[in-house]
Design an enzyme around this catalytic site. Structure first.
Site, short mmCIF file in Angstrom:
data_model
loop_
_atom_site.label_atom_id
_atom_site.label_comp_id
_atom_site.label_asym_id
_atom_site.label_seq_id
_atom_site.Cartn_x
_atom_site.Cartn_y
_atom_site.Cartn_z
N ALA A 170 0.68 -1.24 -0.04
CA ALA A 170 0.17 0.02 -0.13
C ALA A 170 0.82 1.42 -0.10
O ALA A 170 2.28 1.10 0.00
CB ALA A 170 -0.88 0.09 1.32
N HIS A 171 0.28 2.56 -0.19
CA HIS A 171 0.70 3.75 -0.09
C HIS A 171 1.86 3.86 0.92
O HIS A 171 1.21 3.66 2.33
CB HIS A 171 -0.21 4.91 -0.42
CG HIS A 171 -1.42 4.94 0.74
ND1 HIS A 171 -2.20 6.02 0.45
CD2 HIS A 171 -1.59 4.15 1.45
CE1 HIS A 171 -3.04 5.58 1.36
NE2 HIS A 171 -2.81 4.73 1.92
N ASN A 172 2.96 4.52 1.03
CA ASN A 172 3.61 4.95 1.88
C ASN A 172 4.39 3.94 2.84
O ASN A 172 5.44 4.13 3.75
CB ASN A 172 3.03 5.96 2.79
CG ASN A 172 2.78 7.49 2.02
OD1 ASN A 172 1.55 7.21 1.64
ND2 ASN A 172 3.49 8.10 1.91
#
Lengths: 335, 335, 335
Positions: C234-236
């Site tokens: 997922a993001h980050n």
């Protein structure tokens, strides 16, 4: 965009030079000349002041600044409303890449953007302001509404219907055959998959997620619903409005999911059950029966969160007190 | 197709006008003029009578109808046998889309259909009546049998062998490198992945499923096996005949799965184990050892269904009776 | 390649004719004239002697052979070091397939290979000896280092950075939007996804895996890390160096994974937690909190392996002794 327009949109109060134009919105770390950014606290405000940003969204009660401020109740929410408005207003001209293969009978709206190596088959209709990126395949008779965004290498099978503002991320497959077989004696027969998929307004579907078409009826994704990457939606599933489904969930055939359900990652739901409205489901849950409205459930098989947590605590306690417990049972057995 | 031919094929008895032609088969909701549909009960038969269908498959003992009936023992099974026969008999002419990139050395059979932006590399052989849809990539030396159907954006890596009537749904990857690494001191070395994949007759594989090639030998999928969407089949796995595997299952390297196994969704099987024939596996099971023929297993880690269910019931009961239990142990501890 | 060069590279001793050229490396089953293979034991050595191989890697102390031998401490490891060296030294000339769509502003290094129906958008930079296979899409401003290998139908979104020797298998999506939404009253707002993805040297990512870009910062995959098929990052998320992650794992937003972590298949990790270095994680684990360096964990929710195993054993024992246990509690209740 004028800073005054923006402040109006997000119900904010300008403090400082209000004669400023915004060229883009960005995070503090990557802010460039002309950008607007946001600061949730005074630390972040300090960082923003050191950047090239011209304007900062911040809270109603933070300190004054050398930069122009727009004060709002929730800077993060205001930032995203501003961002979305800003980017929506940029509307490209029509573009069709010369390598795209588009059947003669396709009907394209205004300001449609079609990129390299896209395939669009017969009788497809694409609404205004819709973008279809490289390598996407849109098969016969699909209908796409306005302001849809089809990312690279997406596949839409025959007769798929996307309403407006639908976003399909890269590698999404919509309308693949459902998994319907009948074992009869030594043979496995495939049940025909003749239905379709309808995806309502403002739905967003994550990368490499697959949505099968109905076997006889249709698979439905309700307006506003957001589905993350690598999920599996089987044939004839009906998902309500404003559902949030995290990555790698799988929903088996003909199951119904109510409005406003929130589902964490890697959840599995068996076929032919109904999950009520507003249900919250913990990660890796396995759902094997109907679930009532407003329930909070977790576990595999899933029960109410309270019950699952109690069972976990009891097992941990029994494990810790195992010696005493086994002693009691031995004594009982010996009579 | 003549109704008499159809009745013969599905061992049915015609009641009413037998001088009727069928143009297509469909569900009751979407039946058009000339279609055949099916009705499992008299309610559905009433619906069918109100539709434009010309002929209804129904049970041996349901009431008479204004429509022509074909009476059979199992209308649903008969419908799908009819459907498959009907659609198989439609055989297209050869077609190659002008945007397809096909190496000179490729050998194409009769009535092969190749759609837009397909890439077929050197020395590929494609059998009669096989369809390769838009954006599919077939790398060097692959061999495809007759009546295969390769959906959009499928990738077949070098040396993949598909026998006959294999269906690969959109986004399937066959023959990607296996996940074979050796940690040695501070380094991770990749073990060469030199093998291939063999997929036997009438196998069907769901959207975005990935099948790695063998590291030295080959990965095998046995005849008649059906695999759903988003499954992962690792290098050197051998899957038997007529296996049914639901969505999002993962089978680790070199594991062997016997004939006629049925697997629900999100099952994980570790590497180097053997699952016997006719085993049934519940959803989200985690299999960490060999499983005997004919077993029914469930749970993570998986045990016999009976045993898993008993353990769940015991834990629920202990949780409910926790106060009494903790009291007994306290008394024991106090002496 | 000369056999003497090869022996030097893998610290081996030649026994027999050392005036031999190697044309390729292969497993015993598929060895052709001129190939080198390996034999871990004397059985395998016998098989190798019956094949067309010219040279066999084997152990220091196995018997003599009619074939030329290279004796090493670990034939399997030596084989893969040799294999990788052999195949790295083969460097193709520049090649651009005529159907590739490459923007004018793209900068290509030396010996770059670009296959059919590839799309490369404006301002992309591709390093020397990098291969981009059929149907891959590389969006604006991406930077690819040297010796990268992009397999068919991969998608790289805007601004993605791949360092050197990165391998992305077929269908991988890098830089898709993260799943960031805020529910506010009756509406779901999307948080802008403005960040990027950085993938460091020698990372390898399996087929159909998806890696979202950061919302404001970036998603990072550390040097040497290997991720299997159908994983979701997922993001980050920040993944350290030399991590090994098996198939179908999902890592939620902003989570940090330390160096040298090993993760079995179908593991889920919630958002915003930190997993320390050298942690080993069992299959299907669900991680809902921080994990210390060097831990070995398993279960859903995950605990130390020892603890999880003890709880499983205790539950099995209680289930077996249920009659006695329920009797004790009944007596207690009755007073």
């Amino acid at each position: 965009m004028k800073i005054k327009e923006l402040a109006l949109l997000i119900e904010g109060t300008i403090e400082g030079d209000d004669n400023v134009d915004i060229t883009d919105l960005s995070g503090i770390e990557s802010a460039r000349q002309g950008d607007l950014t946001f600061a949730m606290d005074e630390d972040k405000l300090g960082q923003a002041e050191g950047s090239q940003t011209v304007c900062v969204l911040t809270t109603r009660n933070s300190r004054k600044s050398t930069k122009t401020l727009i004060r709002v109740t929730n800077p993060k929410l205001a930032f995203l409303i501003a961002y979305n408005a800003f980017h929506e207003s940029v509307s490209g001209e029509s573009f069709i890449h010369p390598t795209a293969a588009i059947a003669d009978s396709v009907i394209l709206g205004k300001s449609v953007h079609i990129d390299a190596h896209v395939s669009i088959e017969a009788n497809v209709v694409i609404g205004d302001h819709t973008t279809v990126e490289s390598g996407a395949v849109i098969r016969k008779n699909c209908q796409l509404g306005v302001h849809c965004h089809i990312h690279p290498n997406v596949v839409l099978h025959e007769n798929t219907i996307l309403k407006n503002k639908v976003v399909l991320h890269s590698g999404v497959i919509v309308g693949s055959d459902g998994f319907g077989y009948i074992r009869d004696r030594e043979e496995i027969y495939k049940f025909p998959q003749l239905g379709t998929v309808v995806i309502e307004d403002a739905v967003e579907i994550g990368a490499n997620t697959t949505i099968d078409r109905g076997s006889l009826g249709c698979t439905m994704i309700g307006a506003g619903t957001k589905i993350d990457n690598l999920c599996h939606i089987a044939h004839n599933v009906k998902i309500g409005k404003n559902v949030i489904m995290a990555a790698q969930c799988g929903i088996a055939g003909s199951t119904v999911i109510g409005d406003n359900v929130t589902m964490s990652g890697q959840v599995a739901v068996i076929d032919n059950v109904t999950i009520g409205q507003n249900v919250r489901i913990g990660g890796q849950s396995g759902i094997i029966g109907d679930i009532k409205d407003n329930a909070a459930i977790w576990g595999s098989p899933a029960r109410e969160v309270k019950q699952t947590k109690k069972q976990m605590a009891v097992l941990a306690w029994l494990s810790k007190n195992f010696n005493a417990l086994s002693q009691i049972i031995k004594e009982k057995d010996q009579g």
